[in-house]
Design an enzyme around this catalytic site. Sequence first.
Site, PDB file in Angstrom:
ATOM      1  N   HIS A 107      -2.112   0.670   0.034  1.00  0.00           N
ATOM      2  CA  HIS A 107      -3.206  -0.024   0.932  1.00  0.00           C
ATOM      3  C   HIS A 107      -3.071   0.024   2.525  1.00  0.00           C
ATOM      4  O   HIS A 107      -3.941  -0.616   3.169  1.00  0.00           O
ATOM      5  CB  HIS A 107      -3.334  -1.438   0.455  1.00  0.00           C
ATOM      6  CG  HIS A 107      -2.195  -2.402   0.831  1.00  0.00           C
ATOM      7  ND1 HIS A 107      -0.922  -2.615   0.188  1.00  0.00           N
ATOM      8  CD2 HIS A 107      -2.043  -3.138   1.902  1.00  0.00           C
ATOM      9  CE1 HIS A 107      -0.206  -3.424   0.969  1.00  0.00           C
ATOM     10  NE2 HIS A 107      -0.701  -3.754   1.918  1.00  0.00           N
ATOM     11  N   ASP A 124       0.792   0.964  -5.629  1.00  0.00           N
ATOM     12  CA  ASP A 124       0.526   1.077  -4.042  1.00  0.00           C
ATOM     13  C   ASP A 124       1.555   1.607  -3.559  1.00  0.00           C
ATOM     14  O   ASP A 124       2.202   1.047  -2.480  1.00  0.00           O
ATOM     15  CB  ASP A 124       0.516  -0.632  -3.956  1.00  0.00           C
ATOM     16  CG  ASP A 124       0.080  -0.995  -2.581  1.00  0.00           C
ATOM     17  OD1 ASP A 124      -0.778  -0.265  -2.095  1.00  0.00           O
ATOM     18  OD2 ASP A 124       0.399  -2.095  -1.911  1.00  0.00           O
ATOM     19  N   SER A 169       3.872  -4.648   5.235  1.00  0.00           N
ATOM     20  CA  SER A 169       3.591  -3.683   4.188  1.00  0.00           C
ATOM     21  C   SER A 169       4.104  -2.272   4.440  1.00  0.00           C
ATOM     22  O   SER A 169       3.996  -1.753   5.497  1.00  0.00           O
ATOM     23  CB  SER A 169       1.964  -3.540   4.214  1.00  0.00           C
ATOM     24  OG  SER A 169       1.675  -4.639   3.425  1.00  0.00           O
ATOM     25  N   VAL A 173      -6.080   3.081 -25.454  1.00  0.00           N
ATOM     26  CA  VAL A 173      -6.264   2.217 -26.469  1.00  0.00           C
ATOM     27  C   VAL A 173      -6.431   0.788 -25.414  1.00  0.00           C
ATOM     28  O   VAL A 173      -5.584   0.916 -24.311  1.00  0.00           O
ATOM     29  CB  VAL A 173      -5.178   1.831 -27.595  1.00  0.00           C
ATOM     30  CG1 VAL A 173      -5.049   2.733 -28.437  1.00  0.00           C
ATOM     31  CG2 VAL A 173      -3.907   1.726 -26.789  1.00  0.00           C
TER      32      VAL A 173
END
EC number: 3.4.21.107
Length: 503
Positions: free
Chosen positions: A142, A172, A246, A303
């Site tokens: 990000h 991420d 980050s 699934v």
Amino acid sequence: MQQKNRPRIKRNRLLAGVVAAGVAGTALAGGMLANTLPVFADPVHVDAPQQSFGFADVVSKVSPAVVSVRVTEDVKTAADDGEDQMQNPFDNLPKDHPLRRFFDMPGMQGAKPHGRQLPRHAIAQGSGFFISDDGYLVTNNHVVDGGSKFTVVMDDGKEYDAKLVGTDKRTDLALLKVNATHKFTYVAWGDDSKVRVGDWVVAVGNPFGLGGTVTAGIVSARGRDIGAGPYDDFLQIDAAVNRGNSGGPDFNLEGQVIGINTAIFSPSGGNVGIAFAIPASVAQGVIQSLKEHGSVQRGWLGVQIAPVTDDIAEAVGLAESKGAIVTLPDNETPASKAGIKTGDVITAVDGQTVATPRELARSIGDDRPGTTVNITVWRDGQAKNIPVKLGNLASLDESASVSSKNGAVPTNPSSLSGYGLTVTPSEDGNGVVVTDIDPDSTAAEKGMQPGDVIVAVNGKAVTDQKEVREALRDAAKSGRKAALFQLRQGDQNRFVALPLNKG
């Protein structure tokens, strides 16, 4: 002075006399009092090492490997009215994106363009760290998402252009590469499996664009699920982590990376002592795949699954509420082609037990596409092994959304006595529609609601009220305490277990 001491001396003599009398009384009682005194275990005691403690040695070694990552993003339009405002790239994330409620992308407030439109650029900043001397470095997806140019700023202020090697939205993570003639200082991965709650952790990063900043704290928790996806397994730390951290590393006291900062929980947007880091054990495999292939290759079963509750386990005859129940095998997927059906409970992959849907997703994702795995399912009261050749998860269109279909309420409803449900056959003949529900019933407590279509009961397809009752009687005859209702709402399936003969 002697007069002041006399009362104390008298009190001591009196106490001594009482103690002596008590001892004599105990002796006369033949030691019975001593025999009745409770015996306690020793309290907890920790032999703490005596040392002068600090983080300076760790920081001095690792800081040259930690960088600031500056990301330039092209913005289509901006106002030419002289206002120095830029759009926030984070605003472009979908409203339901899990990272919207956490942090990063420290751009400016979005401008409201007017007048003549001019091309502009938005700049965001994050953190990263080198993992090899030839210039490979790790950051968050990000941080780099939407970027057109990437600049790496070293702790000494030197800048280098970097290219994007690959990203993985599911974890991420992103991998960048700096090309240079000299070698870079880099750091090693640590073994996060040895990290305990309470261990020290040192975070180095670029909060608020300030440059290299060091904070320290402890590991607050392990295995945190913050709703970002099936691969959630975050370390929670209380080191001060803010916007711009980050992609920055979290170190143990040996200077090894045990986690990568990815999100914080904060009502205000600033540090409140709750930060989440991607464990090194998760990051290593992803980064290696990005380095080799530019993308992450994950197995795909195909699934829709849900947890197995105690009620569901009782309804299908499982001894423990473990595994993942198949709510719907998608059409033309590896699972449907292999014969996995709605209502199957997947309990193991290649003989390794899976206790939760998240464990199943991670187990399948760890296998490469094209691999044949042995899926153990619980069906009709017994275990069954089904070999499945896995597909490639990367081939899916992740932006595809499930459509919701709301049909008209059918007519001629009839009561399903004892369960608080009013049902009627569906218009397409597949199942019965719940048209009304008693708010005080167990069905309502379990989340059933008008509009739900009862597709099957205990694995038996139903088309009318009679077939529902027959399936309930069969469940009672088999000694079950609950019946498993398969419900459909639009294109989504789920399972609810209701106690037999109870509303």
